[in-house]
Design an enzyme around this catalytic site. Structure first.
Site, short mmCIF file in Angstrom:
data_model
loop_
_atom_site.label_atom_id
_atom_site.label_comp_id
_atom_site.label_asym_id
_atom_site.label_seq_id
_atom_site.Cartn_x
_atom_site.Cartn_y
_atom_site.Cartn_z
N PRO A 79 42.53 37.47 45.64
CA PRO A 79 42.18 37.55 44.22
C PRO A 79 41.22 36.43 43.84
CG PRO A 79 44.37 36.61 44.48
CD PRO A 79 43.93 37.05 45.84
N ALA A 81 38.77 35.28 40.47
CA ALA A 81 38.45 35.53 39.06
C ALA A 81 36.95 35.76 38.88
CB ALA A 81 38.89 34.32 38.24
N SER A 108 42.40 40.05 40.48
CA SER A 108 42.92 38.89 39.74
C SER A 108 43.31 39.26 38.31
CB SER A 108 41.84 37.80 39.69
OG SER A 108 42.17 36.81 38.75
N THR A 159 51.08 34.53 41.68
CA THR A 159 50.52 33.22 42.07
C THR A 159 51.29 32.11 41.36
OG1 THR A 159 48.36 34.20 42.44
CG2 THR A 159 48.42 31.82 42.10
N ARG A 168 38.73 19.82 39.04
CA ARG A 168 37.54 20.42 39.66
C ARG A 168 36.30 19.72 39.11
NH1 ARG A 168 39.55 26.69 39.23
NH2 ARG A 168 41.53 26.36 40.33
N LYS A 229 52.36 33.93 46.05
CA LYS A 229 51.15 33.28 46.61
C LYS A 229 51.04 31.84 46.14
CE LYS A 229 46.06 33.71 46.50
NZ LYS A 229 45.61 32.76 45.49
N ARG A 256 41.55 24.26 45.58
CA ARG A 256 41.12 24.12 44.19
C ARG A 256 42.19 23.50 43.29
NH1 ARG A 256 36.90 27.61 43.09
NH2 ARG A 256 37.59 28.43 41.07
N GLY A 285 42.59 30.62 52.98
CA GLY A 285 41.99 29.29 52.87
C GLY A 285 41.18 28.96 54.11
N ILE A 287 39.19 30.73 56.04
CA ILE A 287 38.94 31.72 57.11
C ILE A 287 37.46 32.11 57.06
CG2 ILE A 287 39.40 34.09 57.88
CD1 ILE A 287 41.85 32.47 58.41
N ARG A 288 36.72 31.77 58.09
CA ARG A 288 35.27 32.02 58.10
C ARG A 288 34.79 32.75 59.36
NH1 ARG A 288 36.59 30.89 53.75
NH2 ARG A 288 35.97 29.12 52.47
N ARG A 308 36.34 33.15 49.00
CA ARG A 308 34.90 32.88 48.82
C ARG A 308 34.00 33.77 49.69
NH1 ARG A 308 37.52 28.02 48.59
NH2 ARG A 308 37.33 26.79 46.68
C1 LIG Z 1 36.20 31.29 42.43
C2 LIG Z 1 37.63 31.47 42.80
C3 LIG Z 1 38.49 32.07 41.90
C4 LIG Z 1 39.82 32.27 42.22
N1 LIG Z 1 40.61 32.94 41.35
C5 LIG Z 1 41.90 33.17 41.69
C6 LIG Z 1 42.72 33.92 40.83
O1 LIG Z 1 42.30 34.39 39.78
N2 LIG Z 1 44.01 34.11 41.21
C7 LIG Z 1 44.52 33.60 42.39
O2 LIG Z 1 45.69 33.80 42.69
N3 LIG Z 1 43.75 32.92 43.24
C8 LIG Z 1 42.45 32.70 42.91
N4 LIG Z 1 41.65 32.02 43.78
C9 LIG Z 1 42.19 31.58 45.09
C10 LIG Z 1 41.98 32.68 46.15
O3 LIG Z 1 42.81 33.78 45.91
C11 LIG Z 1 42.28 32.17 47.56
O4 LIG Z 1 43.55 31.58 47.59
C12 LIG Z 1 41.24 31.19 48.10
O5 LIG Z 1 39.95 31.50 47.64
C13 LIG Z 1 41.27 31.21 49.62
O6 LIG Z 1 40.38 30.32 50.15
P1 LIG Z 1 38.89 30.72 50.66
O7 LIG Z 1 38.05 30.84 49.43
O8 LIG Z 1 38.52 29.56 51.51
O9 LIG Z 1 38.99 32.03 51.41
C14 LIG Z 1 40.31 31.83 43.47
C15 LIG Z 1 39.44 31.24 44.38
C16 LIG Z 1 38.11 31.07 44.07
C17 LIG Z 1 37.19 30.46 45.09
C1 LIG Z 2 43.30 30.93 35.19
C2 LIG Z 2 42.95 31.14 36.62
C3 LIG Z 2 41.52 31.25 36.91
C4 LIG Z 2 41.14 31.60 38.26
C5 LIG Z 2 41.62 30.71 39.35
O1 LIG Z 2 42.70 30.86 39.85
C6 LIG Z 2 40.76 29.71 39.88
O2 LIG Z 2 39.74 29.39 39.26
O3 LIG Z 2 41.09 29.14 40.93
#
Ligand SMILES: Cc1cc2nc3c(=O)[nH]c(=O)nc-3n(C[C@H](O)[C@H](O)[C@H](O)COP(=O)(O)O)c2cc1C
Ligand SMILES: CCCCC(=O)C(=O)O
Length: 354
Positions: A79, A81, A108, A159, A168, A229, A256, A285, A287-288, A308
């Site tokens: 997921p 956003a 998301s 989550t 951030r 999660k 994050r 997290g 995985i590339r 990402r």
């Molecule tokens: C821009 C961005 C927005 C995200 N938004 C959410 C979200 O809305 N809900 C959530 O559970 N995780 C969110 N995540 C976390 C991702 O679901 C995931 O745990 C994380 O991106 C995994 O790492 P990776 O980007 O290295 O693959 C977000 C991550 C990013 C980079």
């Molecule tokens: C309120 C959550 C926003 C998305 C998110 O999970 C993130 O930016 O990492």
């Protein structure tokens, strides 16, 4: 696309070229000094693979199941956003890409499309999961979850690692706020509008009282299987399983949230041991590479999610770009399995780790 990308890092570079500093910083950035963000990527490389040879690999398949659902590969879409900020195709485009790749997309709560827009904008029979943030206004959360259930989403991903936004600093430096014209229906339902909101603003909607009792009630009341999660500690994984979750996602939210937590590659093994087969364990997290997927499975994950990377594909080429990224990961995984001596996903066991 200006160049022909041949690996995920090429898509990362493309996405950076295409995005303004604010959105790019929000998508790419991590918390604090970004130690965990970097460690997530690096740590998969520390788990070395040990091939077995003279295994028949004339027919290698990446297919598997997750919570009983057949998928083309053990790689799902995490997921993320604000996907219309990456590309107008947004979440519906991402869902079509995941469906075309034969895998599951997780929508998301803070999406720029509603569950029904995604369900009508993508193949009806494709499996999709809905990620739940419990907002203080629990009515908003309930309405969204009911909408997701009604339009065929097949699991809920709760989550639990984000009661507030991590520190951030990219967002602080760029003064990032959601651009005009990008609407997040959940945020609009909770506040009356979402233009100009900052990450701290949308995180301020979270219900920070959420507890283990709430998880238990959520699981008991849900007609769908629930995954939790954002699990870091093995004891929390056990507690979640005792409350009936079908799956645990080992995640630090892509680095994050709290900086300086371990890389997910290093948190995975202890969680797998603690859960001892009572639920499926997923991980995300950093995985590339297809080889990273092999390491995760060898450490006991049922599947991985990518955040990402899928977003870089969406940024670079909308639905088609996201599909290319997923196909590229699948091709890398198939090659890695072949060279590792694993014709089937279930052959990727701890025996293949050095
Ligand atoms: C821009 C961005 C927005 C995200 N938004 C959410 C979200 O809305 N809900 C959530 O559970 N995780 C969110 N995540 C976390 C991702 O679901 C995931 O745990 C994380 O991106 C995994 O790492 P990776 O980007 O290295 O693959 C977000 C991550 C990013 C980079
Ligand atoms: C309120 C959550 C926003 C998305 C998110 O999970 C993130 O930016 O990492």
């Amino acid at each position: 696309m200006p160049i022909d990308p041949c690996c995920l890092a090429d898509y990362e570079a493309l996405a950076q070229e295409l995005l303004d500093a604010g959105p790019h910083g929000y998508f790419a950035g991590g918390a604090g000094d970004e130690r965990t963000l970097r460690a997530n990527v690096a740590a998969w490389g520390e788990h070395r693979l040990l091939p077995r040879v003279l295994v028949d690999v004339h027919d290698v398949s990446t297919a598997t199941t997750v919570l009983g659902t057949p998928v083309s590969m053990p790689v799902l879409v995490a997921p993320v956003a604000l996907q219309k900020m990456a590309h107008p195709d947004g979440e519906a485009g991402m869902a079509r890409a995941a469906a075309a790749a034969g895998t599951i997309m997780t929508l998301s709560t803070i999406a720029t499309s509603t569950p029904s827009e995604v369900a009508t904008g993508a193949p009806a029979d494709a499996p999709r999961w809905f990620q739940v943030y419990v907002l203080s206004d629990r009515g908003v959360t309930r309405t969204l979850v009911e909408e997701a259930e009604a339009c065929g989403f097949t699991a809920l991903v709760l989550t639990v690692d984000a009661p507030r936004a991590g520190r951030r600093e990219c967002d602080l430096r760029t003064g990032f706020a959601v651009p005009e014209g990008i609407d997040m229906p959940a945020v609009t339902s909770a506040t009356g509008g979402s233009a100009g909101i900052t990450p701290a603003g949308f995180f301020s909607l979270m219900d920070t009282t959420l507890s283990w009792d709430d998880l238990e009630t959520f699981v008991a009341d849900s007609p769908l299987p629930v995954l939790v999660k954002g699990i870091h500690h093995p004891a929390d994984a056990r507690k979640a399983v005792e409350r009936g979750v079908a799956g645990v996602v080992v995640s630090n939210h892509g680095g994050r949230q709290l900086d300086n937590v371990p890389a997910t590659a290093d948190m995975l093994g202890p969680v797998v041991d603690a859960v001892a087969g009572a639920a499926e364990i997923l991980v995300d997290g950093g995985i590339r590479r297809g080889t990273d997927v092999c390491a995760a499975l060898a450490l006991g994950a049922r599947a991985v999610l990518v955040g990402r990377p899928a977003l870089w594909g969406l940024t670079a080429g909308g639905e088609a770009g996201a599909l290319q990224v997923l196909k590229l990961l699948q091709a890398e995984l198939e090659l890695a399995m072949t060279l590792l001596g694993c014709a089937r996903v279930e052959d990727i066991t701890a025996d293949r780790l050095a």
